[in-house]
Design a protein around this motif. Sequence first.
Motif, PDB file in Angstrom:
ATOM      1  N   LEU A  74      10.924  93.629   0.218  1.00  0.00           N
ATOM      2  CA  LEU A  74      10.969  94.535  -1.074  1.00  0.00           C
ATOM      3  C   LEU A  74      11.652  93.533  -2.024  1.00  0.00           C
ATOM      4  CD1 LEU A  74      12.552  97.995   0.127  1.00  0.00           C
ATOM      5  CD2 LEU A  74      10.450  97.603  -1.138  1.00  0.00           C
ATOM      6  N   GLY A  75      12.196  92.356  -1.878  1.00  0.00           N
ATOM      7  CA  GLY A  75      12.620  91.371  -2.730  1.00  0.00           C
ATOM      8  C   GLY A  75      11.377  90.884  -3.708  1.00  0.00           C
ATOM      9  N   TRP A  76      10.118  91.181  -3.330  1.00  0.00           N
ATOM     10  CA  TRP A  76       9.319  90.720  -4.102  1.00  0.00           C
ATOM     11  C   TRP A  76       8.877  91.678  -5.127  1.00  0.00           C
ATOM     12  CZ3 TRP A  76       5.215  89.443   0.569  1.00  0.00           C
ATOM     13  CH2 TRP A  76       5.709  87.944   0.646  1.00  0.00           C
ATOM     14  N   VAL A  77       9.251  92.982  -5.003  1.00  0.00           N
ATOM     15  CA  VAL A  77       9.272  94.011  -6.077  1.00  0.00           C
ATOM     16  C   VAL A  77      10.365  94.164  -6.686  1.00  0.00           C
ATOM     17  CG1 VAL A  77       8.467  96.349  -6.505  1.00  0.00           C
ATOM     18  CG2 VAL A  77       7.414  95.276  -4.473  1.00  0.00           C
ATOM     19  N   PHE A  78      11.530  94.102  -6.009  1.00  0.00           N
ATOM     20  CA  PHE A  78      12.884  94.147  -6.711  1.00  0.00           C
ATOM     21  C   PHE A  78      13.595  92.988  -6.438  1.00  0.00           C
ATOM     22  CE2 PHE A  78      11.541  98.438  -5.204  1.00  0.00           C
ATOM     23  CZ  PHE A  78      11.461  99.204  -6.619  1.00  0.00           C
ATOM     24  N   PRO A  79      13.744  92.010  -7.326  1.00  0.00           N
ATOM     25  CA  PRO A  79      14.218  90.938  -7.185  1.00  0.00           C
ATOM     26  C   PRO A  79      15.803  90.803  -6.603  1.00  0.00           C
ATOM     27  CG  PRO A  79      12.922  90.788  -9.085  1.00  0.00           C
ATOM     28  CD  PRO A  79      13.016  92.128  -8.694  1.00  0.00           C
ATOM     29  N   GLN A  80      16.561  91.710  -7.180  1.00  0.00           N
ATOM     30  CA  GLN A  80      17.839  92.027  -6.475  1.00  0.00           C
ATOM     31  C   GLN A  80      17.985  92.253  -5.011  1.00  0.00           C
ATOM     32  OE1 GLN A  80      16.175  93.923  -8.758  1.00  0.00           O
ATOM     33  NE2 GLN A  80      16.777  96.053  -8.743  1.00  0.00           N
ATOM     34  N   LEU A  81      16.922  92.763  -4.532  1.00  0.00           N
ATOM     35  CA  LEU A  81      16.854  92.934  -3.173  1.00  0.00           C
ATOM     36  C   LEU A  81      16.311  91.595  -2.037  1.00  0.00           C
ATOM     37  CD1 LEU A  81      15.359  96.527  -2.670  1.00  0.00           C
ATOM     38  CD2 LEU A  81      17.676  95.744  -2.963  1.00  0.00           C
ATOM     39  N   LYS A  82      16.499  90.524  -2.881  1.00  0.00           N
ATOM     40  CA  LYS A  82      16.174  89.410  -2.065  1.00  0.00           C
ATOM     41  C   LYS A  82      17.461  88.906  -1.182  1.00  0.00           C
ATOM     42  CE  LYS A  82      12.555  87.060  -4.825  1.00  0.00           C
ATOM     43  NZ  LYS A  82      12.158  85.706  -5.400  1.00  0.00           N
ATOM     44  N   ASP A  83      18.575  89.338  -1.614  1.00  0.00           N
ATOM     45  CA  ASP A  83      19.792  89.112  -0.880  1.00  0.00           C
ATOM     46  C   ASP A  83      19.846  90.156   0.379  1.00  0.00           C
ATOM     47  OD1 ASP A  83      22.761  88.319  -0.553  1.00  0.00           O
ATOM     48  OD2 ASP A  83      22.874  90.204  -1.260  1.00  0.00           O
ATOM     49  N   LEU A  84      20.200  89.464   1.492  1.00  0.00           N
ATOM     50  CA  LEU A  84      20.098  90.704   2.770  1.00  0.00           C
ATOM     51  C   LEU A  84      21.199  91.593   2.510  1.00  0.00           C
ATOM     52  CD1 LEU A  84      19.319  91.018   5.515  1.00  0.00           C
ATOM     53  CD2 LEU A  84      20.951  89.806   6.480  1.00  0.00           C
ATOM     54  N   LYS A  85      22.253  91.428   2.203  1.00  0.00           N
ATOM     55  CA  LYS A  85      23.380  92.417   1.751  1.00  0.00           C
ATOM     56  C   LYS A  85      22.979  93.329   0.826  1.00  0.00           C
ATOM     57  CE  LYS A  85      28.411  92.916   0.682  1.00  0.00           C
ATOM     58  NZ  LYS A  85      29.293  92.542   0.290  1.00  0.00           N
ATOM     59  N   SER A  86      22.304  93.079  -0.109  1.00  0.00           N
ATOM     60  CA  SER A  86      21.865  94.315  -1.166  1.00  0.00           C
ATOM     61  C   SER A  86      20.868  94.905  -0.372  1.00  0.00           C
ATOM     62  CB  SER A  86      21.486  93.332  -2.428  1.00  0.00           C
ATOM     63  OG  SER A  86      22.524  92.470  -3.005  1.00  0.00           O
ATOM     64  N   LEU A  87      19.880  94.279   0.232  1.00  0.00           N
ATOM     65  CA  LEU A  87      18.757  95.001   0.734  1.00  0.00           C
ATOM     66  C   LEU A  87      19.176  95.959   1.853  1.00  0.00           C
ATOM     67  CD1 LEU A  87      15.580  95.226   1.302  1.00  0.00           C
ATOM     68  CD2 LEU A  87      15.859  93.237   3.049  1.00  0.00           C
ATOM     69  N   ILE A  88      19.945  95.324   2.663  1.00  0.00           N
ATOM     70  CA  ILE A  88      20.637  96.334   3.807  1.00  0.00           C
ATOM     71  C   ILE A  88      21.443  97.650   2.962  1.00  0.00           C
ATOM     72  CG2 ILE A  88      22.166  96.813   5.842  1.00  0.00           C
ATOM     73  CD1 ILE A  88      19.550  95.061   6.154  1.00  0.00           C
ATOM     74  N   ILE A  89      22.199  97.390   2.191  1.00  0.00           N
ATOM     75  CA  ILE A  89      22.834  98.394   1.518  1.00  0.00           C
ATOM     76  C   ILE A  89      21.883  99.719   0.902  1.00  0.00           C
ATOM     77  CG2 ILE A  89      24.567  99.097  -0.336  1.00  0.00           C
ATOM     78  CD1 ILE A  89      26.071  96.586   0.328  1.00  0.00           C
ATOM     79  N   ALA A  90      21.053  98.965   0.196  1.00  0.00           N
ATOM     80  CA  ALA A  90      19.995  99.986  -0.333  1.00  0.00           C
ATOM     81  C   ALA A  90      18.931 100.645   0.643  1.00  0.00           C
ATOM     82  CB  ALA A  90      18.995  99.245  -1.230  1.00  0.00           C
ATOM     83  N   PHE A  91      18.554  99.998   1.608  1.00  0.00           N
ATOM     84  CA  PHE A  91      17.709 100.605   2.701  1.00  0.00           C
ATOM     85  C   PHE A  91      18.762 101.710   3.590  1.00  0.00           C
ATOM     86  CE2 PHE A  91      16.409 100.936   7.054  1.00  0.00           C
ATOM     87  CZ  PHE A  91      14.930 101.662   6.674  1.00  0.00           C
ATOM     88  N   VAL A  92      19.695 101.173   4.091  1.00  0.00           N
ATOM     89  CA  VAL A  92      20.685 102.171   4.724  1.00  0.00           C
ATOM     90  C   VAL A  92      20.867 103.417   3.941  1.00  0.00           C
ATOM     91  CG1 VAL A  92      22.886 102.464   5.893  1.00  0.00           C
ATOM     92  CG2 VAL A  92      21.649 100.574   6.260  1.00  0.00           C
ATOM     93  N   SER A  93      21.316 103.065   2.703  1.00  0.00           N
ATOM     94  CA  SER A  93      21.445 104.644   1.698  1.00  0.00           C
ATOM     95  C   SER A  93      20.081 105.267   1.653  1.00  0.00           C
ATOM     96  CB  SER A  93      21.779 103.988   0.217  1.00  0.00           C
ATOM     97  OG  SER A  93      22.824 103.135   0.432  1.00  0.00           O
ATOM     98  N   ALA A  94      19.231 104.805   1.629  1.00  0.00           N
ATOM     99  CA  ALA A  94      17.622 105.385   1.513  1.00  0.00           C
ATOM    100  C   ALA A  94      17.573 106.185   2.789  1.00  0.00           C
ATOM    101  CB  ALA A  94      16.652 104.542   1.072  1.00  0.00           C
ATOM    102  N   ILE A  95      17.632 105.564   4.046  1.00  0.00           N
ATOM    103  CA  ILE A  95      17.400 105.918   5.245  1.00  0.00           C
ATOM    104  C   ILE A  95      18.202 107.378   5.640  1.00  0.00           C
ATOM    105  CG2 ILE A  95      18.288 104.410   6.664  1.00  0.00           C
ATOM    106  CD1 ILE A  95      14.685 105.542   7.212  1.00  0.00           C
ATOM    107  N   VAL A  96      19.540 106.886   5.252  1.00  0.00           N
ATOM    108  CA  VAL A  96      20.361 108.192   5.430  1.00  0.00           C
ATOM    109  C   VAL A  96      19.685 109.357   4.689  1.00  0.00           C
ATOM    110  CG1 VAL A  96      22.589 108.948   5.093  1.00  0.00           C
ATOM    111  CG2 VAL A  96      22.356 106.711   6.026  1.00  0.00           C
ATOM    112  N   ILE A  97      19.431 109.366   3.414  1.00  0.00           N
ATOM    113  CA  ILE A  97      18.954 110.308   2.644  1.00  0.00           C
ATOM    114  C   ILE A  97      17.806 110.980   3.434  1.00  0.00           C
ATOM    115  CG2 ILE A  97      17.838 110.984   0.554  1.00  0.00           C
ATOM    116  CD1 ILE A  97      19.640 108.825  -1.046  1.00  0.00           C
ATOM    117  N   VAL A  98      16.783 110.085   3.904  1.00  0.00           N
ATOM    118  CA  VAL A  98      15.758 110.813   4.522  1.00  0.00           C
ATOM    119  C   VAL A  98      16.130 111.534   5.878  1.00  0.00           C
ATOM    120  CG1 VAL A  98      13.672 109.907   5.750  1.00  0.00           C
ATOM    121  CG2 VAL A  98      14.173 108.800   3.755  1.00  0.00           C
ATOM    122  N   GLU A  99      16.958 110.668   6.877  1.00  0.00           N
ATOM    123  CA  GLU A  99      17.614 111.416   7.713  1.00  0.00           C
ATOM    124  C   GLU A  99      17.953 112.797   7.509  1.00  0.00           C
ATOM    125  OE1 GLU A  99      17.069 110.651  11.044  1.00  0.00           O
ATOM    126  OE2 GLU A  99      15.821 108.942  10.723  1.00  0.00           O
ATOM    127  N   ALA A 100      18.859 112.719   6.437  1.00  0.00           N
ATOM    128  CA  ALA A 100      19.474 114.021   5.858  1.00  0.00           C
ATOM    129  C   ALA A 100      18.655 115.199   5.612  1.00  0.00           C
ATOM    130  CB  ALA A 100      20.441 113.697   4.927  1.00  0.00           C
TER     131      ALA A 100
END
Length: 141
Positions: A74-100
């Motif tokens: 996703l860092g190719w689409v959203f440069p702020q997500l090239k960083d692993l920490k930012s990517l994991i925080i964003a992804f876990v937030s999104a997947i928790v919403i999907v699971e909910a």
Amino acid sequence: MMLKKFYKFIIVPYTVFLLYLMFFGMGRFQYDDNIVRFQPVVSTIWFIKGTVSWFNIVKIVLGNVVMFIPFGFLGWVFPQLKDLKSLIIAFVSAIVIVEALQYFSRMGVFDIDDIILNTLGVYLGWKIFRFIELRLKFLVV
């Protein structure tokens, strides 16, 4: 080869397809009750013990990892997500919403193992992404 352009073109339909699978695909049905599985690894072990077919085990467990590898890029689409920490925080937030949403719609189960396995897939995707970015720059023109 313009891998980055291809990725930007394909990630939205891929995400829609994956959401379809998570809510309606693979023989899904609406549960009678809302189900939550908070014990890490336990539900996956129960699933493995209760499943006769190794094909189903590999399809579900490995699929929960492999199907999420593309989100490591996703860092190719959203440069702020090239960083692993930012990517994991964003992804876990999104997947928790999907699971909910699966929980509230009863079209699935809120399962901590799914979150762990999906996040492992994103991490592996990010490792591949970093390898391509650092060593195979000619692929991402």
